[in-house]
Design an enzyme around this catalytic site. Structure first.
Site, PDB file in Angstrom:
ATOM      1  N   TYR A 188       5.068   3.476  22.283  1.00  0.00           N
ATOM      2  CA  TYR A 188       6.391   4.099  22.423  1.00  0.00           C
ATOM      3  C   TYR A 188       6.325   5.543  21.936  1.00  0.00           C
ATOM      4  O   TYR A 188       5.939   5.812  20.794  1.00  0.00           O
ATOM      5  CB  TYR A 188       7.418   3.305  21.626  1.00  0.00           C
ATOM      6  CG  TYR A 188       8.838   3.610  22.021  1.00  0.00           C
ATOM      7  CD1 TYR A 188       9.470   2.850  22.992  1.00  0.00           C
ATOM      8  CD2 TYR A 188       9.547   4.651  21.433  1.00  0.00           C
ATOM      9  CE1 TYR A 188      10.773   3.116  23.374  1.00  0.00           C
ATOM     10  CE2 TYR A 188      10.856   4.927  21.816  1.00  0.00           C
ATOM     11  CZ  TYR A 188      11.459   4.159  22.775  1.00  0.00           C
ATOM     12  OH  TYR A 188      12.746   4.427  23.151  1.00  0.00           O
ATOM     13  N   TYR A 248      11.360   7.809  31.236  1.00  0.00           N
ATOM     14  CA  TYR A 248      11.829   7.212  29.980  1.00  0.00           C
ATOM     15  C   TYR A 248      12.613   5.947  30.273  1.00  0.00           C
ATOM     16  O   TYR A 248      13.812   6.001  30.494  1.00  0.00           O
ATOM     17  CB  TYR A 248      12.714   8.206  29.228  1.00  0.00           C
ATOM     18  CG  TYR A 248      12.837   7.906  27.761  1.00  0.00           C
ATOM     19  CD1 TYR A 248      12.009   8.555  26.845  1.00  0.00           C
ATOM     20  CD2 TYR A 248      13.748   6.986  27.277  1.00  0.00           C
ATOM     21  CE1 TYR A 248      12.101   8.279  25.503  1.00  0.00           C
ATOM     22  CE2 TYR A 248      13.835   6.713  25.927  1.00  0.00           C
ATOM     23  CZ  TYR A 248      13.014   7.368  25.038  1.00  0.00           C
ATOM     24  OH  TYR A 248      13.097   7.092  23.702  1.00  0.00           O
TER      25      TYR A 248
END
Lengths: 142, 368
Positions: free
Chosen positions: B263, B313
């Site tokens: 992440y 994203y």
């Protein structure tokens, strides 16, 4: 007993997503008192208002703190969406480690950006925010 | 997965619907095969609109760790006999929302620190970036090496924001400061897109069209534990318990992992996570990136589709999807030579003040 000042502060705190449990802290700032939440059994200090990780809620009290701290980490904000802060950029948001233990998020003031150094000693300086709250800021210790 | 990017012109629910349709087509399944539905983030009218009839539907929210959590939860629902085919679904249309003038900036506040002008994830991640620089001598150029490494991957990957658009370290250094030490090119931005991942038993998966990818291990950890210990800012999440459980379940060590999909809201994130997962020692992340350690020929190829920084994203699905693409051998020009196992992480805010994010780890494999 709830006073008018309490309600005004509560509104402001809720507006920024803060916690009503911290109201005694913000009210004390009006008298230029800097408090922490402390477990009276083990004397561990907390901020924001908490239950003690070891003793729960049995002996938590707001007590006066020294107002002394060291700089733990910081950022210099160059772009912001907050209308109230736009004319203040670049400004410093720091996390200070209070001498009593807990972290406190604050502005570091009266210090040129080139002088910022992690670990530097700081002391509290109360300053009136435009929202009406008295806010503890931190500046280099004498 | 749907198209990803800016201004796709589709509403969030449409992106989720298309993602589900694509996942069903990929697996060769009819709509009624989905008997569990996990909507990552918030849900109301999805099931009726999509014509799904699951046994259960649940919305989940643990910030950017939600996608990994949704897969772990799907495993639990299958093993407890509640479902056989759980859809883990995401779809957000940030561009459409922004075009309507809806900017939920309050959602990026962190309680009382907003009184001091602290808002947005860049500022909060800057705190542990600053600590890392202080403790280990990490520099802005090291962070730039992360941005360039990931962009180099995206340059070769059609459908990403960075496709065909290389950046240099000098361009990183010249990009404007946002929240010191982060410059523009240290930061991600929201994109539009939909994702649906179907989770089922290995036995059932082998009967479907698509090449199955196996969930070999999972783990969770929460940085609130480091808050109570007074060290939240020296850590990028509380990875230790997540790592321990995930690797124990998989029967592996980090040496068995071919790629990391971590992440990455900001450049500091994969750098610190590679250290915490034991790919390199604490403090070595900057030099590792500068030396190409996270590149395609490096010791641990990381965020191999460009990641959130340079691809798109999907709030935590980016790494899951990239792992699946690589493990299936579908990465085209960006296909890694060795792609049998992948480490994936999720990271998301869901507790007190800030820097107390949830973390979740997954180990995925092309073989069971």
């Amino acid at each position: 007993m709830t006073t008018e000042t309490d309600n005004k502060h509560l509104d402001t705190i809720l507006k920024v997503g803060g916690d009503p449990a911290d109201l005694p802290f913000w009210n004390a700032c009006e008298d230029e008192l800097f408090l922490i939440h402390q477990c009276q059994r083990c004397k561990r200090g907390y901020w924001p208002a908490s239950r003690c990780v070891d003793h729960g809620n049995e002996a938590m009290e707001w007590v006066a703190a020294s107002g002394k701290a060291t700089l733990h980490t910081y950022t210099i904000i160059h772009r912001t969406h907050l209308a109230s802060m736009k004319d203040k950029v670049p400004f410093v948001v720091g996390v200070v480690e209070l001498d009593e233990g807990p972290f406190f998020h604050t502005n570091i003031v009266d210090c040129s950006h080139s002088m910022l150094e992690l670990g530097m000693p700081l002391q509290v300086k109360m300053a009136r925010h435009e929202n009406g709250l008295m806010l503890p800021m931190f500046m280099p210790a004498n | 997965m749907t198209a990803q990017g800016l201004n796709l012109g589709l509403e969030a629910r449409e992106l989720r619907s298309q993602a589900v349709d694509l996942a069903l087509a990929d697996a060769g399944l009819e709509r009624d095969a989905i008997d569990g539905y996990i909507r990552c983030f918030v849900d109301r009218e999805d099931l009726r609109y999509m014509g799904l009839s699951p046994n259960f539907s649940v919305s989940m929210m643990t910030g950017g760790a939600t996608p990994v959590f949704s897969l772990l939860t799907a495993i639990g629902m299958i093993q407890s006999g509640q479902a056989e085919m759980v859809a883990c679904v995401y779809g957000e249309a940030h561009s459409a929302r922004a075009a309507r003038g809806v900017q939920p900036i309050g959602a990026y506040g962190y309680g009382y620190p907003m009184l001091y002008g602290l808002m947005g994830a860049a500022a909060t991640h800057a705190f542990h970036a600053r600590r890392h620089m202080h403790l280990y001598g990490t520099t802005s150029r090291h962070l730039g090496a992360v941005a360039v490494t990931q962009r180099d991957y995206a340059v070769k990957r059609p459908g990403t924001l960075g496709y065909g658009k290389p950046i240099t370290l000098d361009e990183h250094q010249a990009s404007p400061m946002i929240a010191d030490p982060f410059r523009r090119l240290d930061c991600t931005r929201d994109t539009d897109g939909g994702v649906a991942v179907l989770v089922t038993s290995a036995e059932r998966a082998r009967q479907l069209h698509a090449k199955p990818i196996y969930l070999l291990g999972g783990g969770t950890g929460h940085n609130i534990a480091n808050w109570h210990k007074g060290v939240p800012f020296d850590n990028h999440d509380n990875i230790e318990p997540a790592k321990r459980r995930a690797f124990a379940q998989a029967g592996m060590t980090i040496a068995d992992i071919d790629m990391a999909q971590l992440y990455d809201p900001f450049t500091i994130s994969p750098l610190m996570q590679l250290e915490a997962y034991g790919v390199i020692a604490a403090g070595q992340g900057g030099a590792f990136y500068a030396d190409g350690g996270a590149g395609p020929e490096g010791k641990m190829p990381t965020n191999t589709g460009g990641g959130q920084l340079s691809a798109y994203y999907t709030t935590g699905f980016t790494g899951i999807i990239e792992a699946i693409i690589q493990l299936r051998g579908d990465a085209g020009e960006g296909q890694l030579k060795k792609a049998g196992t992948a480490l994936v992480s999720g990271h998301g805010m869901n507790a007190g003040v800030q820097n107390t994010w949830a973390h979740a780890s997954l180990i995925l494999g092309s073989e069971q």
